[in-house]
Write an enzyme that holds these catalytic residues in place. Structure first.
Site, PDB file in Angstrom:
ATOM      1  N   TYR A   1       0.808  -1.233   0.000  1.00 58.52           N
ATOM      2  CA  TYR A   1       0.000   0.000   0.000  1.00 58.52           C
ATOM      3  C   TYR A   1       0.836   1.275   0.000  1.00 58.52           C
ATOM      4  O   TYR A   1       0.275   2.376  -0.066  1.00 58.52           O
ATOM      5  CB  TYR A   1      -0.951  -0.013   1.206  1.00 58.52           C
ATOM      6  CG  TYR A   1      -1.937  -1.169   1.154  1.00 58.52           C
ATOM      7  CD1 TYR A   1      -2.957  -1.190   0.216  1.00 58.52           C
ATOM      8  CD2 TYR A   1      -1.814  -2.250   2.019  1.00 58.52           C
ATOM      9  CE1 TYR A   1      -3.849  -2.248   0.144  1.00 58.52           C
ATOM     10  CE2 TYR A   1      -2.702  -3.312   1.963  1.00 58.52           C
ATOM     11  CZ  TYR A   1      -3.713  -3.315   1.016  1.00 58.52           C
ATOM     12  OH  TYR A   1      -4.592  -4.368   0.945  1.00 58.52           O
TER      13      TYR A   1
ATOM     14  N   HIS B   1      -8.648   1.690  -6.015  1.00 55.45           N
ATOM     15  CA  HIS B   1      -7.808   0.883  -5.121  1.00 55.45           C
ATOM     16  C   HIS B   1      -6.350   1.249  -5.337  1.00 55.45           C
ATOM     17  O   HIS B   1      -5.937   1.524  -6.472  1.00 55.45           O
ATOM     18  CB  HIS B   1      -7.981  -0.612  -5.412  1.00 55.45           C
ATOM     19  CG  HIS B   1      -9.377  -1.080  -5.183  1.00 55.45           C
ATOM     20  ND1 HIS B   1      -9.915  -1.203  -3.933  1.00 55.45           N
ATOM     21  CD2 HIS B   1     -10.355  -1.404  -6.056  1.00 55.45           C
ATOM     22  CE1 HIS B   1     -11.173  -1.597  -4.036  1.00 55.45           C
ATOM     23  NE2 HIS B   1     -11.463  -1.711  -5.317  1.00 55.45           N
TER      24      HIS B   1
HETATM   25  C1  DHK Z   1      -7.465  -1.990   0.058  1.00 56.20           C
HETATM   26  C2  DHK Z   1      -7.749  -2.988   0.922  1.00 56.20           C
HETATM   27  O1  DHK Z   1      -7.787  -2.757   2.235  1.00 56.20           O
HETATM   28  C3  DHK Z   1      -7.968  -4.373   0.470  1.00 56.20           C
HETATM   29  O2  DHK Z   1      -8.859  -5.083   1.307  1.00 56.20           O
HETATM   30  C4  DHK Z   1      -8.434  -4.444  -0.976  1.00 56.20           C
HETATM   31  C5  DHK Z   1      -7.566  -2.162  -1.395  1.00 56.20           C
HETATM   32  C6  DHK Z   1      -7.542  -3.587  -1.863  1.00 56.20           C
HETATM   33  C7  DHK Z   1      -6.582  -1.246  -2.114  1.00 56.20           C
HETATM   34  O3  DHK Z   1      -5.695  -1.715  -2.816  1.00 56.20           O
HETATM   35  O4  DHK Z   1      -6.707  -0.020  -1.976  1.00 56.20           O
HETATM   36  O5  DHK Z   1      -8.419  -5.779  -1.402  1.00 56.20           O
END
Ligand code: DHK
Length: 152
Positions: A24, A101
């Site tokens: 992330y 996402h």
């Molecule tokens: C964020 C999340 O918390 C995951 O549960 C999803 C998403 C993807 C993201 O990539 O922003 O699967």
């Protein structure tokens, strides 16, 4: 007329910056919010941001958006793959919505491959990190300006 965008973030996105940075990234949600507010202003729009870890609260905020927002930019995070209630709320309010996402969900575990929101949003942007939000905002504003032209 200033377009009003509701930016909704779901569970665990409050932990951005420290949460699994390999997936992330290191940008915090506050930084994403601030960038979107600036970008929206430059494009003649405003952004109201809300994050919740609670499914029903996200439903409440979507319901309240009718009359207070022109469109919805949403990262429902884990609820993307499970929530019939959030899907139904988006369908119920009838506002244009774009799903975003940070990660490319299609390149991850199979349980992330399905989005319950996909059938009720106008478009989806994923895999570009925080830029997914900027691209999603531009897409949503483009949809809103097309709508305005159609109404004229
Ligand atoms: C964020 C999340 O918390 C995951 O549960 C999803 C998403 C993807 C993201 O990539 O922003 O699967």
């Amino acid at each position: 007329m200033t377009r009003r965008v509701l930016l909704l973030n779901g569970p665990n996105l409050n932990l951005l910056g420290t949460r699994e940075p390999g997936i992330y990234g290191r940008t915090t949600l506050a930084e994403i919010d601030a960038t979107l507010v600036d970008e929206a202003r430059a494009l003649g729009a405003s952004v109201l941001s809300h994050q919740s870890n609670v499914e029903g609260e996200l439903v409440d905020v979507i319901q309240a958006a009718r009359g207070t927002a022109d469109g919805i930019l949403i990262n429902a995070a884990g609820y993307t793959h499970t929530s019939v209630a959030i899907r139904d709320a988006i369908a119920a309010v009838g506002l244009p919505a774009v799903e975003v996402h940070l990660s490319n969900t299609q390149a991850r575990e199979s349980f992330r491959h399905e989005s319950r929101l996909a059938p009720v949003v106008q478009g989806r942007v994923e895999g570009f990190g925080p830029a997914s939000y900027l691209l999603g905002l531009r897409g949503l504003l483009s949809i809103l300006s097309q709508e305005k032209r159609r109404r004229r």
